[in-house]
Design an enzyme around this catalytic site. Structure first.
Site, PDB file in Angstrom:
ATOM      1  N   GLY A 129       2.096   5.081  -0.939  1.00 16.76           N
ATOM      2  CA  GLY A 129       1.539   6.386  -1.279  1.00 16.76           C
ATOM      3  C   GLY A 129       2.597   7.216  -1.999  1.00 16.76           C
ATOM      4  O   GLY A 129       2.550   7.437  -3.207  1.00 16.76           O
TER       5      GLY A 129
ATOM      6  N   CYS B  40       4.531  33.952   8.871  1.00 22.74           N
ATOM      7  CA  CYS B  40       5.092  34.552  10.087  1.00 22.74           C
ATOM      8  C   CYS B  40       5.432  33.484  11.110  1.00 22.74           C
ATOM      9  O   CYS B  40       4.759  33.330  12.133  1.00 22.74           O
ATOM     10  CB  CYS B  40       4.119  35.583  10.643  1.00 22.74           C
ATOM     11  SG  CYS B  40       3.927  36.933   9.470  1.00 22.74           S
ATOM     12  N   GLU B  41       6.451  32.711  10.813  1.00 22.09           N
ATOM     13  CA  GLU B  41       6.990  31.663  11.678  1.00 22.09           C
ATOM     14  C   GLU B  41       8.462  31.513  11.315  1.00 22.09           C
ATOM     15  O   GLU B  41       8.797  31.481  10.130  1.00 22.09           O
ATOM     16  CB  GLU B  41       6.345  30.294  11.371  1.00 22.09           C
ATOM     17  CG  GLU B  41       4.882  30.159  11.678  1.00 22.09           C
ATOM     18  CD  GLU B  41       4.600  29.836  13.133  1.00 22.09           C
ATOM     19  OE1 GLU B  41       5.519  29.401  13.857  1.00 22.09           O
ATOM     20  OE2 GLU B  41       3.444  30.025  13.534  1.00 22.09           O
TER      21      GLU B  41
ATOM     22  N   GLU C 151       0.826  -1.212   0.000  1.00 24.55           N
ATOM     23  CA  GLU C 151       0.000   0.000   0.000  1.00 24.55           C
ATOM     24  C   GLU C 151       0.859   1.261   0.000  1.00 24.55           C
ATOM     25  O   GLU C 151       0.908   1.991   0.983  1.00 24.55           O
ATOM     26  CB  GLU C 151      -1.000  -0.005   1.165  1.00 24.55           C
ATOM     27  CG  GLU C 151      -0.394  -0.413   2.479  1.00 24.55           C
ATOM     28  CD  GLU C 151      -1.363  -0.373   3.651  1.00 24.55           C
ATOM     29  OE1 GLU C 151      -2.577  -0.510   3.447  1.00 24.55           O
ATOM     30  OE2 GLU C 151      -0.875  -0.194   4.768  1.00 24.55           O
TER      31      GLU C 151
HETATM   32  C1  LIG Z   1       0.600   6.540   5.143  1.00 26.99           C
HETATM   33  C2  LIG Z   1       0.407   5.088   5.061  1.00 26.99           C
HETATM   34  C3  LIG Z   1       0.872   4.382   3.954  1.00 26.99           C
HETATM   35  C4  LIG Z   1       1.654   5.015   2.835  1.00 26.99           C
HETATM   36  O1  LIG Z   1       2.911   5.439   3.235  1.00 26.99           O
HETATM   37  P1  LIG Z   1       3.948   5.961   2.118  1.00 26.99           P
HETATM   38  O2  LIG Z   1       5.163   6.280   2.878  1.00 26.99           O
HETATM   39  O3  LIG Z   1       3.322   7.162   1.488  1.00 26.99           O
HETATM   40  O4  LIG Z   1       4.132   4.859   1.150  1.00 26.99           O
HETATM   41  C5  LIG Z   1       0.592   3.033   3.897  1.00 26.99           C
HETATM   42  N1  LIG Z   1      -0.092   2.416   4.876  1.00 26.99           N
HETATM   43  C6  LIG Z   1      -0.550   3.065   5.958  1.00 26.99           C
HETATM   44  C7  LIG Z   1      -1.307   2.330   6.989  1.00 26.99           C
HETATM   45  C8  LIG Z   1      -0.310   4.419   6.085  1.00 26.99           C
HETATM   46  O5  LIG Z   1      -0.751   5.058   7.169  1.00 26.99           O
END
Ligand SMILES: *Cc1c(COP(=O)(O)O)cnc(C)c1O
Length: 384
Positions: A268, A336-337, A266
């Site tokens: 991202g 502003c940080e 999974e």
């Molecule tokens: C955020 C997340 C991902 C993806 O992580 P990446 O680093 O973007 O690949 C996969 N599984 C879970 C449960 C997550 O919380």
């Protein structure tokens, strides 16, 4: 130009600089995604036979066009909140429930009920929901998120394994969970571990697979092993790409021995991270206390990762990319940080107000983490 193509795989924008400069004449600030790169990344995941299913962790980037293009590749989606699920269903009303995973953490009971009633595969990451609300899981299939005590990642805040992380079920709780599952006819069909984000070591996922197999061999109903996300991208232009092929080979070896199990992934960041860039403009220049500051129009409200995790994003003066380096600069935004620094100690050519600046690897965890802090606008997203 050569510094952009020193890696094995040239970064997409190195061949689109003219197009990006044209875009920046129309949009002073923009987040630009290259769809071919996103699709190419998905294809490279699908080429690995070790993964039976791939789910995109949509918290990385939930842009509607990105989601639609990913759905066309028949990828699944991993959601962490009802809001993500509802957004996904708005964008893809005909998506099959089997294509959606729901992986909440310390969520209220209602979130689980919502997901279970929508027939989504729910990953339970604590004993509590099963012990306190067993009836809502009755007659359902679930997966368990296991904390194997191995965490990793590009920063402490993205390490999601081990005693100091709030995620996952430790092994000492498994016996009690199995008793609850048996009593309420809850079928544990899968085990899951996500140990962090931006993990460079291929062996991370192989270790996870080995350990999950060991546990799964004691729970006969388990046939799915979800190895999580965390596949890294190239932060620096000189970094080598992650060796997916090597991971595939090692996992296939395991699969030959344990053919009962499906491997799910999974990711991202891997799918969208490199595919996005921020385009912005130089606002002001300043010498102060021995530092040379280059100000740009976008700030930490658009790109929070450097402030949040010390994340590194390449920052390039696109208007002058072939000019010689003359300065060491700190790149800052208008928020502003003091933490509103996008890059420290960066080599820059002589730069003037109005130059177009490119900030790389902005496809993941940029727009999805952006806010209107200071009531600054978030730049528009553009797909090319
Ligand atoms: C955020 C997340 C991902 C993806 O992580 P990446 O680093 O973007 O690949 C996969 N599984 C879970 C449960 C997550 O919380």
């Amino acid at each position: 130009m050569s510094k952009f193509i020193s890696a094995e795989r040239p970064i997409w924008w190195s061949s689109k600089i003219t197009q990006l400069l044209e875009l920046s004449k129309i949009h002073r600030n923009a987040i630009v995604y290259d769809m071919d790169t996103i699709i190419g990344n998905v294809n490279s995941l699908f080429e690995q036979d070790a993964f039976d299913e791939v789910f995109y962790a949509m918290k990385a980037n939930y842009n509607s066009s990105v989601l639609k293009n990913l759905a066309n590749k028949n990828i699944g989606f991993e959601c962490v909140s009802p809001g993500e699920v509802k957004h996904l269903l708005d964008v893809l009303p005909y998506i099959d429930a089997t294509k959606i995973l729901f992986t909440p953490n310390f969520s209220p009971k209602e979130d689980y009920i919502f997901a279970l009633n929508s027939n989504l595969m729910v990953t339970v990451d604590s004993l509590y929901p099963l012990k306190a609300w067993p009836n809502i899981f009755s007659n359902k299939k679930i997966m368990l998120r296991i904390d194997l005590g191995i965490g990793d990642g590009h920063h402490e805040h993205v390490n999601t394994g081990g005693d100091s992380s709030k995620f996952g079920i430790t092994l000492d709780k498994l016996a009690e969970i199995q008793i609850i599952a048996n009593a309420h006819n809850i079928s544990i069909v899968g085990l899951h571990t996500h140990s962090g984000s931006g993990i460079l070591n291929v062996l991370n996922w192989v270790n996870i697979a080995n350990k999950l197999i060991e546990i799964a061999n004691t729970i006969p109903s388990v046939t799915i092993l979800n190895l999580g996300g965390g596949i890294p991208i190239r932060e620096k232009l000189s970094d080598n790409p992650f060796d997916l092929g090597q991971l595939n080979t090692l996992l296939l070896d395991l699969k030959r021995k344990y053919s009962k199990y499906e491997f799910w992934l999974e990711p991202g960041r891997y799918i969208v991270g490199e595919a996005g860039v921020i385009l912005t403009k130089v606002t002001q220049l300043k010498e102060k206390g021995g530092n040379y500051y280059i100000g740009v129009e976008i700030g930490m409200n658009t790109l929070i990762r450097p402030a949040l995790y010390d994340a590194y994003h390449e920052i390039i003066n696109l208007s002058r990319y072939s000019e010689p380096i003359t300065k060491n600069a700190t790149i800052v935004g208008p928020i502003c940080e003091s933490g509103d620094r996008l890059g420290n100690n960066r080599e820059f050519p002589s730069t003037i107000e109005g130059d177009t600046i490119l900030i790389a690897s902005a496809g993941a965890y940029v727009r999805s983490m952006a806010s209107n802090y200071n009531l600054r606008e978030i730049p528009k997203e553009i797909i090319i």
